[in-house]
Design a protein around this motif. Structure first.
Motif, PDB file in Angstrom:
ATOM      1  N   ILE A 192      16.061  75.242  57.262  1.00 53.27           N
ATOM      2  CA  ILE A 192      16.357  76.141  56.143  1.00 53.27           C
ATOM      3  C   ILE A 192      16.488  77.573  56.652  1.00 53.27           C
ATOM      4  CG2 ILE A 192      15.409  77.168  54.043  1.00 53.27           C
ATOM      5  CD1 ILE A 192      14.272  74.466  53.317  1.00 53.27           C
ATOM      6  N   LEU A 193      15.536  77.990  57.476  1.00 49.99           N
ATOM      7  CA  LEU A 193      15.602  79.350  58.029  1.00 49.99           C
ATOM      8  C   LEU A 193      16.830  79.530  58.918  1.00 49.99           C
ATOM      9  CD1 LEU A 193      11.856  80.067  58.933  1.00 49.99           C
ATOM     10  CD2 LEU A 193      13.186  80.985  57.019  1.00 49.99           C
TER      11      LEU A 193
ATOM     12  N   SER B  13      21.794  72.531  57.086  1.00 47.24           N
ATOM     13  CA  SER B  13      20.436  72.085  56.752  1.00 47.24           C
ATOM     14  C   SER B  13      20.370  70.571  56.575  1.00 47.24           C
ATOM     15  CB  SER B  13      19.947  72.795  55.484  1.00 47.24           C
ATOM     16  OG  SER B  13      20.802  72.523  54.378  1.00 47.24           O
TER      17      SER B  13
ATOM     18  N   THR C 297      21.023  75.523  50.915  1.00 42.80           N
ATOM     19  CA  THR C 297      20.035  74.517  51.317  1.00 42.80           C
ATOM     20  C   THR C 297      19.459  73.809  50.091  1.00 42.80           C
ATOM     21  OG1 THR C 297      18.202  76.125  51.324  1.00 42.80           O
ATOM     22  CG2 THR C 297      19.431  75.838  53.373  1.00 42.80           C
TER      23      THR C 297
ATOM     24  N   ILE D 155      11.106  73.782  56.946  1.00 38.74           N
ATOM     25  CA  ILE D 155      11.366  75.219  56.923  1.00 38.74           C
ATOM     26  C   ILE D 155      12.292  75.659  58.057  1.00 38.74           C
ATOM     27  CG2 ILE D 155       9.353  75.776  58.324  1.00 38.74           C
ATOM     28  CD1 ILE D 155      10.768  77.802  55.359  1.00 38.74           C
TER      29      ILE D 155
ATOM     30  N   PHE E 150      20.227  80.394  51.290  1.00 37.79           N
ATOM     31  CA  PHE E 150      19.090  79.747  50.629  1.00 37.79           C
ATOM     32  C   PHE E 150      19.574  78.830  49.512  1.00 37.79           C
ATOM     33  CE2 PHE E 150      15.279  80.158  47.679  1.00 37.79           C
ATOM     34  CZ  PHE E 150      14.535  79.216  48.376  1.00 37.79           C
TER      35      PHE E 150
ATOM     36  N   LEU F 197      12.252  69.333  47.449  1.00 35.72           N
ATOM     37  CA  LEU F 197      12.462  70.724  47.055  1.00 35.72           C
ATOM     38  C   LEU F 197      13.248  70.808  45.748  1.00 35.72           C
ATOM     39  CD1 LEU F 197      13.410  72.447  50.447  1.00 35.72           C
ATOM     40  CD2 LEU F 197      11.212  72.505  49.250  1.00 35.72           C
TER      41      LEU F 197
END
Length: 342
Positions: free
Chosen positions: A113-114, A87, A253, A110, A250, A177
Motif C-alpha cells: 500500500i505504501l 498493490s 489500493t 501496509i 490510497f 480493508l
C-alpha cells in the motif's frame, strides 16, 4: 429564533437557498427515492451507498485541491488504476494458482500500500513540477500524464508468463480493508467509510487550519497577488499535486480491495466523476472556492443517483441524462451565486 426572524425576509431567504442549494438537492433526491420505493430507506442501502462513496470521496478531495488552484487533473483515474494493479499484484494469496509473483513471500499489507501510494505521489509531484515550474497548462500536463501512466500500468499488467488477465485471488488480510467493519448488530461501520472519514478530517484541517491551506486558497484566488504577498507559488503547487497523487494512490489500493481484483482499466474515467462531484459540490472552476462538506455532498449526490436509479431499475442511459442535468443546474446556481457576491 433569529434564523426564523431573518428567514421571513425575502432577500435573506433567497440567499439562504442559494448557499444551501447543494444540500437541499441531496435531501430532495433521497426523499424522492424513498417515495418512489420505500424499501430504499434501509440501513443496508445506506451502508452500500457510503461504502461505494468512500474511495470516490478520497479521489475527489485530491482533485478538488487542484481545482481550487485553477488547475485540473485528468490523470487521477489512471493513477488510481496504477495503485490498484501494483498493490493487488503484491498482495495475492499464497495459495492462489495464478499469482503474478509465484515465488513472492507474503508481505505485510501496509508495505504494498505504501509502495503504491509513493509511486502515485511521485507522478503527482512530476505533474506539479511541469505545471508550476515549466508553466505547461494543467489540462495538457495531466492529459499527457494520464496516457503515460496508463501505458506503464499496461506494460506492468501484461507481464509474462500470465499476460493481461485480471489480478485476483487477493489475500484475505487485504480484502478485509474493504469488507471489514466495526460495530454490533445492524449498526456496523465499514472500514472503507472509516478511511474516508479519516482522510476527510485530515484534508479539512489541512485546508482550514494551516498555512498550506491559506496559501492554496490565495493562489486559487489570484496567483500573482499571492506571489507578491510572499507565497511560494511553485512550491505550494507542487505540494498540492503531490498530495493529490498520494490520495489517488490510497484510493486505488482501497478500490482494489473493494472490488477484490484489479486490471489496467481500473479507475478509468474516475477523474471525470471526481471533477463533476467537485463542481456540483461548489468548487469553482475559476479557483479559490471550495469546501470539504460541499465536495462530500457532491460525491454523495452522484452515488445516490447511481445506486438509487439502479435500485429502481431505471435504464443506465437515463441515469447519464439525470447526472448531466444535475451538473448543469448545480453549476448554473453556483455561477449565479458567486456573480451576485461579486
Amino acid at each position: 429564533m433569529s434564523f426564523i426572524r431573518n428567514f421571513s425576509d425575502r432577500k435573506y431567504r433567497k440567499e439562504w437557498f442559494m448557499d444551501n442549494a447543494i444540500y437541499l438537492v441531496l435531501v430532495f433526491m433521497c426523499v424522492g427515492m424513498v417515495i418512489a420505493e420505500p424499501g430504499f430507506l434501509s440501513i443496508d442501502n445506506l451502508r452500500n451507498i457510503l461504502t461505494q462513496s468512500s474511495t470516490r470521496v478520497i479521489i475527489a478531495l485530491g482533485v478538488a485541491g487542484i481545482l481550487i488552484v485553477q488547475g485540473t487533473d485528468l490523470s487521477a483515474g489512471r493513477m488510481v488504476g496504477m495503485a490498484a494493479v501494483v498493490s493487488a499484484s503484491l498482495l495475492q494469496a499464497i495459495d492462489y494458482g495464478y499469482r503474478m509473483y509465484p515465488n513472492l513471500q507474503k508481505l505485510p499489507v501496509i508495505v504494498p500500500i505504501l509502495l503504491a501510494v509513493a509511486i502515485c505521489g511521485i507522478f503527482g509531484l512530476i505533474n506539479g513540477l511541469i505545471v508550476a515550474a515549466l508553466k505547461v497548462p494543467p489540462f495538457i500536463t495531466t492529459l499527457g500524464m494520464s496516457v503515460i501512466v496508463y501505458g506503464l500500468t499496461s506494460i506492468y499488467y501484461d507481464r509474462p508468463p500470465l499476460g493481461a488477465q485480471p489480478i485476483g485471488g487477493l489475500d484475505k488480510d487485504f480484502k478485509i480493508l474493504a469488507s471489514g467493519s466495526i460495530g454490533s448488530g445492524d449498526f456496523r461501520i465499514p472500514y472503507l467509510v472509516l478511511f474516508a472519514i479519516i482522510v476527510t478530517i485530515f484534508i479539512w484541517i489541512l485546508w482550514n487550519k494551516t498555512r498550506f491551506g491559506k496559501n492554496m486558497y490565495a493562489i486559487g484566488g489570484n496567483p500573482e497577488a499571492a506571489a507578491v504577498s510572499g507565497v511560494n507559488v511553485v512550491k505550494n503547487l507542487v505540494l498540492i499535486y503531490m498530495l493529490a497523487g498520494v490520495l489517488y494512490g490510497f484510493a486505488g489500493t482501497l478500490e482494489a480491495a473493494r472490488v477484490t481484483s484489479a486490471t489496467n482499466n481500473t479507475g478509468n474515467m474516475y477523474e471525470l466523476d471526481a471533477i463533476a462531484a467537485c463542481v456540483v459540490g461548489g468548487v469553482s472552476l475559476s479557483g479559490g472556492i471550495g469546501t470539504v462538506p460541499g465536495i462530500i455532498t457532491g460525491v454523495l449526490i452522484f452515488q445516490v443517483i447511481n445506486y438509487g436509479l439502479t435500485f429502481l431499475n431505471i435504464s443506465p442511459y437515463l441515469q447519464y441524462i439525470v447526472k448531466g442535468l444535475i451538473i448543469i443546474i448545480a453549476v448554473a446556481i453556483d455561477i449565479r451565486k458567486y456573480i451576485k457576491k461579486k
